[in-house]
Design a protein around this motif. Structure first.
Motif, PDB file in Angstrom:
ATOM      1  N   ARG A 111       0.839  -1.194   0.000  1.00  0.00           N
ATOM      2  CA  ARG A 111       0.000   0.000   0.000  1.00  0.00           C
ATOM      3  C   ARG A 111       0.871   1.238   0.000  1.00  0.00           C
ATOM      4  NH1 ARG A 111      -5.214  -0.127   3.725  1.00  0.00           N
ATOM      5  NH2 ARG A 111      -5.509   1.699   2.396  1.00  0.00           N
ATOM      6  N   SER A 112       0.531   2.192  -0.860  1.00  0.00           N
ATOM      7  CA  SER A 112       1.286   3.432  -0.961  1.00  0.00           C
ATOM      8  C   SER A 112       0.555   4.539  -0.219  1.00  0.00           C
ATOM      9  CB  SER A 112       1.478   3.808  -2.431  1.00  0.00           C
ATOM     10  OG  SER A 112       0.218   4.089  -3.033  1.00  0.00           O
ATOM     11  N   ASP A 113       1.209   5.695  -0.142  1.00  0.00           N
ATOM     12  CA  ASP A 113       0.605   6.850   0.533  1.00  0.00           C
ATOM     13  C   ASP A 113      -0.478   7.500  -0.303  1.00  0.00           C
ATOM     14  OD1 ASP A 113       2.321   6.431   2.625  1.00  0.00           O
ATOM     15  OD2 ASP A 113       3.864   7.780   1.828  1.00  0.00           O
ATOM     16  N   PHE A 114      -0.536   7.169  -1.586  1.00  0.00           N
ATOM     17  CA  PHE A 114      -1.507   7.779  -2.489  1.00  0.00           C
ATOM     18  C   PHE A 114      -2.478   6.691  -2.941  1.00  0.00           C
ATOM     19  CE2 PHE A 114       2.763   9.600  -3.319  1.00  0.00           C
ATOM     20  CZ  PHE A 114       2.588  10.791  -2.626  1.00  0.00           C
ATOM     21  N   GLY A 115      -3.570   6.573  -2.227  1.00  0.00           N
ATOM     22  CA  GLY A 115      -4.567   5.554  -2.538  1.00  0.00           C
ATOM     23  C   GLY A 115      -5.970   6.124  -2.495  1.00  0.00           C
ATOM     24  N   VAL A 116      -6.896   5.469  -3.184  1.00  0.00           N
ATOM     25  CA  VAL A 116      -8.300   5.886  -3.223  1.00  0.00           C
ATOM     26  C   VAL A 116      -9.176   4.688  -2.881  1.00  0.00           C
ATOM     27  CG1 VAL A 116      -7.908   7.700  -4.912  1.00  0.00           C
ATOM     28  CG2 VAL A 116      -8.513   5.402  -5.698  1.00  0.00           C
ATOM     29  N   TRP A 117     -10.371   5.016  -2.429  1.00  0.00           N
ATOM     30  CA  TRP A 117     -11.414   4.009  -2.170  1.00  0.00           C
ATOM     31  C   TRP A 117     -12.516   4.212  -3.195  1.00  0.00           C
ATOM     32  CZ3 TRP A 117     -16.619   4.581  -0.937  1.00  0.00           C
ATOM     33  CH2 TRP A 117     -17.280   3.421  -0.534  1.00  0.00           C
ATOM     34  N   ILE A 118     -12.890   3.163  -3.883  1.00  0.00           N
ATOM     35  CA  ILE A 118     -13.906   3.230  -4.933  1.00  0.00           C
ATOM     36  C   ILE A 118     -15.093   2.384  -4.489  1.00  0.00           C
ATOM     37  CG2 ILE A 118     -14.421   2.820  -7.370  1.00  0.00           C
ATOM     38  CD1 ILE A 118     -11.455   3.037  -7.957  1.00  0.00           C
ATOM     39  N   GLY A 119     -16.243   3.013  -4.391  1.00  0.00           N
ATOM     40  CA  GLY A 119     -17.456   2.316  -3.995  1.00  0.00           C
ATOM     41  C   GLY A 119     -18.506   2.330  -5.081  1.00  0.00           C
ATOM     42  N   ASN A 120     -19.614   1.594  -4.809  1.00  0.00           N
ATOM     43  CA  ASN A 120     -20.730   1.479  -5.764  1.00  0.00           C
ATOM     44  C   ASN A 120     -20.287   0.842  -7.072  1.00  0.00           C
ATOM     45  OD1 ASN A 120     -23.505   1.776  -6.259  1.00  0.00           O
ATOM     46  ND2 ASN A 120     -23.195   3.674  -7.387  1.00  0.00           N
ATOM     47  N   LEU A 121     -19.376  -0.127  -6.978  1.00  0.00           N
ATOM     48  CA  LEU A 121     -18.889  -0.808  -8.179  1.00  0.00           C
ATOM     49  C   LEU A 121     -19.945  -1.769  -8.704  1.00  0.00           C
ATOM     50  CD1 LEU A 121     -15.214  -1.744  -7.241  1.00  0.00           C
ATOM     51  CD2 LEU A 121     -15.904  -0.249  -9.100  1.00  0.00           C
ATOM     52  N   PRO A 122     -20.004  -1.976  -9.997  1.00  0.00           N
ATOM     53  CA  PRO A 122     -20.905  -3.019 -10.528  1.00  0.00           C
ATOM     54  C   PRO A 122     -20.367  -4.403 -10.189  1.00  0.00           C
ATOM     55  CG  PRO A 122     -19.606  -2.042 -12.292  1.00  0.00           C
ATOM     56  CD  PRO A 122     -19.322  -1.227 -11.066  1.00  0.00           C
ATOM     57  N   GLY A 169     -18.344  -4.914  -4.137  1.00  0.00           N
ATOM     58  CA  GLY A 169     -18.922  -3.602  -4.426  1.00  0.00           C
ATOM     59  C   GLY A 169     -17.990  -2.448  -4.139  1.00  0.00           C
ATOM     60  N   PHE A 170     -16.767  -2.731  -3.690  1.00  0.00           N
ATOM     61  CA  PHE A 170     -15.800  -1.659  -3.440  1.00  0.00           C
ATOM     62  C   PHE A 170     -14.410  -2.189  -3.709  1.00  0.00           C
ATOM     63  CE2 PHE A 170     -16.119  -3.953   0.521  1.00  0.00           C
ATOM     64  CZ  PHE A 170     -14.816  -4.030   0.977  1.00  0.00           C
ATOM     65  N   ALA A 171     -13.448  -1.240  -3.826  1.00  0.00           N
ATOM     66  CA  ALA A 171     -12.064  -1.607  -4.116  1.00  0.00           C
ATOM     67  C   ALA A 171     -11.145  -0.506  -3.605  1.00  0.00           C
ATOM     68  CB  ALA A 171     -11.853  -1.825  -5.614  1.00  0.00           C
ATOM     69  N   TYR A 172      -9.880  -0.883  -3.384  1.00  0.00           N
ATOM     70  CA  TYR A 172      -8.821   0.051  -3.007  1.00  0.00           C
ATOM     71  C   TYR A 172      -7.772   0.043  -4.112  1.00  0.00           C
ATOM     72  CZ  TYR A 172     -10.665   0.350   1.742  1.00  0.00           C
ATOM     73  OH  TYR A 172     -11.464   0.589   2.825  1.00  0.00           O
ATOM     74  N   VAL A 173      -7.417   1.232  -4.591  1.00  0.00           N
ATOM     75  CA  VAL A 173      -6.435   1.369  -5.665  1.00  0.00           C
ATOM     76  C   VAL A 173      -5.342   2.305  -5.175  1.00  0.00           C
ATOM     77  CG1 VAL A 173      -6.045   1.975  -8.079  1.00  0.00           C
ATOM     78  CG2 VAL A 173      -8.261   1.060  -7.374  1.00  0.00           C
ATOM     79  N   ASP A 174      -4.079   1.868  -5.303  1.00  0.00           N
ATOM     80  CA  ASP A 174      -2.921   2.672  -4.909  1.00  0.00           C
ATOM     81  C   ASP A 174      -2.185   3.154  -6.139  1.00  0.00           C
ATOM     82  OD1 ASP A 174      -3.519   2.262  -2.274  1.00  0.00           O
ATOM     83  OD2 ASP A 174      -2.236   0.490  -2.082  1.00  0.00           O
ATOM     84  N   PHE A 175      -1.628   4.375  -6.054  1.00  0.00           N
ATOM     85  CA  PHE A 175      -0.914   4.995  -7.157  1.00  0.00           C
ATOM     86  C   PHE A 175       0.494   5.349  -6.707  1.00  0.00           C
ATOM     87  CE2 PHE A 175      -5.424   5.942  -7.507  1.00  0.00           C
ATOM     88  CZ  PHE A 175      -5.721   5.491  -8.782  1.00  0.00           C
ATOM     89  N   SER A 176       1.346   5.567  -7.696  1.00  0.00           N
ATOM     90  CA  SER A 176       2.732   5.911  -7.407  1.00  0.00           C
ATOM     91  C   SER A 176       2.928   7.403  -7.204  1.00  0.00           C
ATOM     92  CB  SER A 176       3.640   5.427  -8.542  1.00  0.00           C
ATOM     93  OG  SER A 176       3.235   6.012  -9.776  1.00  0.00           O
ATOM     94  N   THR A 177       2.028   8.237  -7.749  1.00  0.00           N
ATOM     95  CA  THR A 177       2.161   9.687  -7.635  1.00  0.00           C
ATOM     96  C   THR A 177       0.875  10.283  -7.082  1.00  0.00           C
ATOM     97  OG1 THR A 177       1.404  10.009  -9.918  1.00  0.00           O
ATOM     98  CG2 THR A 177       3.786   9.787  -9.557  1.00  0.00           C
ATOM     99  N   GLU A 178       1.013  11.472  -6.509  1.00  0.00           N
ATOM    100  CA  GLU A 178      -0.149  12.166  -5.961  1.00  0.00           C
ATOM    101  C   GLU A 178      -1.054  12.695  -7.061  1.00  0.00           C
ATOM    102  OE1 GLU A 178      -1.089  15.660  -2.629  1.00  0.00           O
ATOM    103  OE2 GLU A 178       0.965  15.297  -3.354  1.00  0.00           O
ATOM    104  N   LEU A 179      -0.455  13.074  -8.208  1.00  0.00           N
ATOM    105  CA  LEU A 179      -1.244  13.584  -9.327  1.00  0.00           C
ATOM    106  C   LEU A 179      -2.189  12.523  -9.867  1.00  0.00           C
ATOM    107  CD1 LEU A 179      -1.775  15.886 -11.318  1.00  0.00           C
ATOM    108  CD2 LEU A 179       0.093  14.987 -12.735  1.00  0.00           C
ATOM    109  N   ALA A 180      -1.713  11.289  -9.934  1.00  0.00           N
ATOM    110  CA  ALA A 180      -2.572  10.194 -10.408  1.00  0.00           C
ATOM    111  C   ALA A 180      -3.714   9.947  -9.437  1.00  0.00           C
ATOM    112  CB  ALA A 180      -1.741   8.931 -10.591  1.00  0.00           C
ATOM    113  N   LEU A 197     -19.802   5.730  -9.894  1.00  0.00           N
ATOM    114  CA  LEU A 197     -18.811   5.360  -8.893  1.00  0.00           C
ATOM    115  C   LEU A 197     -18.639   6.466  -7.866  1.00  0.00           C
ATOM    116  CD1 LEU A 197     -16.029   3.791 -11.143  1.00  0.00           C
ATOM    117  CD2 LEU A 197     -17.962   2.664 -10.052  1.00  0.00           C
ATOM    118  N   LEU A 198     -18.333   6.069  -6.660  1.00  0.00           N
ATOM    119  CA  LEU A 198     -18.006   6.994  -5.573  1.00  0.00           C
ATOM    120  C   LEU A 198     -16.536   6.798  -5.252  1.00  0.00           C
ATOM    121  CD1 LEU A 198     -18.737   9.035  -3.381  1.00  0.00           C
ATOM    122  CD2 LEU A 198     -19.386   7.121  -1.920  1.00  0.00           C
TER     123      LEU A 198
END
Length: 430
Positions: A111-122, A169-180, A197-198
């Motif tokens: 897990r990186s410092d730049f991650g998002v939570w995505i909800g309401n997935l199909p 119905g949800f997922a966690y996605v990590d990125f390498s940069t803050e811009l992404a 999506l949320l």
């Protein structure tokens, strides 16, 4: 010869004859032994029962030390999962697909410092489809996504559903940069397979309900049950639940006298037996005593506790020294007759009265009248204009438009038709 000796001889003869008959029967029942020659007889025929041969010992087990060490149970489970979910094979030229490289990075990445939570997935969303969705709709490349965590469903599938869900119905996605990361957050409310999506920061907990504080649980003592914070403000009146049916007012008074002075105890009882229904209201003399009852313990000096050694008698000087030391211990009040009590602050009597009968009572709706003026027409408006006077006692004002026709005339006071009582005067005529 004597007669006794003759009898002994006869008995011996009978025994010999019986023994000979038994030997003949045994020889007839046993099969004839196989002989090589007519003259020679096998030695085994002499003994009626054959001896069991001793089984040969197994050869010694040889272990090859050069062989690799057998895998553990954990490694065997991983290998079994890998067989059930095989990864796409490499090309003939030895070059692997870019998707397989990304999948291997996801498994090995952290897990990186730049991650998002995505909800309401199909339900049809997968790791590859989610990765493709982010790359196509946001300004990023596939290399910027370091990890995609899409938990598989664990609950059994509803038999009425036509499709089997592939995620929770949800997922966690990590990125390498803050811009992404911020470019992915900008895709919130974007539809994927018809679902908006949320997307929010994985470290942001806004919108989630607050968890109960640990400090409040620690203050309750050993397993005391306390109501949620903010139910009722602290006051002198406390609700006590989970009481035994055998509890009496005297038991409650003795139990809670350790907290402080008591003003009143109201216990709910059954009409037929008079026993406790399992709950009661205790009114204390001050708020501090009520707070101690809700917490489930009070602090007392060590001198107040009974010593285990009854034979040992302490002098007055030793008792004074203990009081001066200032050491205090917890006196638990969260149990009565072996049952854990459920204590919480009850509604104050003044507040309760105002809600039922006072100014805080919500006004009922009156048809055809502005809601701001509902309080001016009493508690029940004009709905009781045709009823008796008991329902109109608390009414201050009545809108004549709400009275149905003929109701005022039918309810008007009537003169009594009874005999007029004598006033003590008498009229005489000459």
């Amino acid at each position: 010869m004597d007669s006794q000796e003759e009898e002994n001889i006869v008995i011996k003869k009978d025994r010999r004859e019986k023994k000979e008959k038994k030997d003949k029967k045994r020889s007839k029942s046993q099969p004839a032994p196989e002989v090589a020659d007519t003259d020679a007889v096998d030695e085994s025929s002499e003994t009626p029962a054959k001896k069991r041969k001793r089984e040969a010992l197994a050869d010694e087990i040889e272990i090859d030390v050069s062989l690799p060490e057998p895998s553990s149970k954990k490694a065997a489970r991983k290998a079994k999962k890998a067989k059930l979910n095989p990864t796409p094979a490499a090309d003939k030229d030895g070059a692997t697909d870019t998707k397989t490289d990304a999948a291997s990075k996801e498994e090995s990445g952290k897990r990186s410092d730049f991650g998002v939570w995505i909800g309401n997935l199909p339900w049809s969303a997968t790791k590859d489809s989610l990765r493709t969705f982010l790359v196509e709709n946001a300004e990023m490349k596939s290399e910027h996504i370091t990890r995609v965590h899409l938990p598989p469903p664990t609950k059994p599938v509803n038999p009425n559903w036509s499709t089997k869900p592939l995620n929770k119905g949800f997922a966690y996605v990590d990125f390498s940069t803050e811009l992404a990361m911020y470019s992915a957050i900008a895709l919130t409310e974007t539809k994927m397979d018809g679902r908006a999506l949320l997307i929010k920061n994985a470290k942001s907990f806004e919108g989630r309900p607050d968890k109960p504080k640990v400090e409040q649980e620690q203050d309750t003592g050993r397993g005391g049950k306390v109501a949620a914070k903010g139910a009722h403000p602290p006051n002198k009146r406390v609700f006590v639940g989970n009481l035994s049916f055998d509890v009496t007012k005297e038991d409650l008074e003795q139990h809670y006298s350790e907290c402080g002075p008591l003003e009143h105890i109201h216990m709910a009882t059954f009409e037929d037996s008079g026993k406790c229904k399992g709950y009661a209201w205790v009114t204390f003399g001050d708020v501090e005593a009520a707070t101690s009852a809700v917490k489930g313990f009070v602090f007392k000096d060590e001198s107040d506790f009974k010593s285990k050694k009854k034979d040992k008698v302490e002098s007055d000087e030793e008792a004074d020294d203990k009081k001066k030391s200032g050491k205090k211990r917890k006196w638990l009040l969260n149990k009565l007759f072996g049952r854990e009590l459920r204590c919480e602050f009850a509604e104050d009597s003044t507040t309760r009265y105002n809600k039922r009968y006072g100014k805080d009572k919500p006004a009922e709706a009156v048809e055809g009248v502005n809601p701001d003026r509902w309080k001016n027409f009493g508690n029940s408006g004009g709905n009781d204009a045709g009823n008796g006077g008991e329902e109109r006692r608390g009414r201050k004002k009545v809108d004549p438009r709400t009275i149905r026709s003929g109701a005022a005339h039918t309810n008007a006071p009537r003169a009594s038709h009874a005999i007029v009582e004598s006033q003590g005067t008498k009229t005489t005529f000459d």
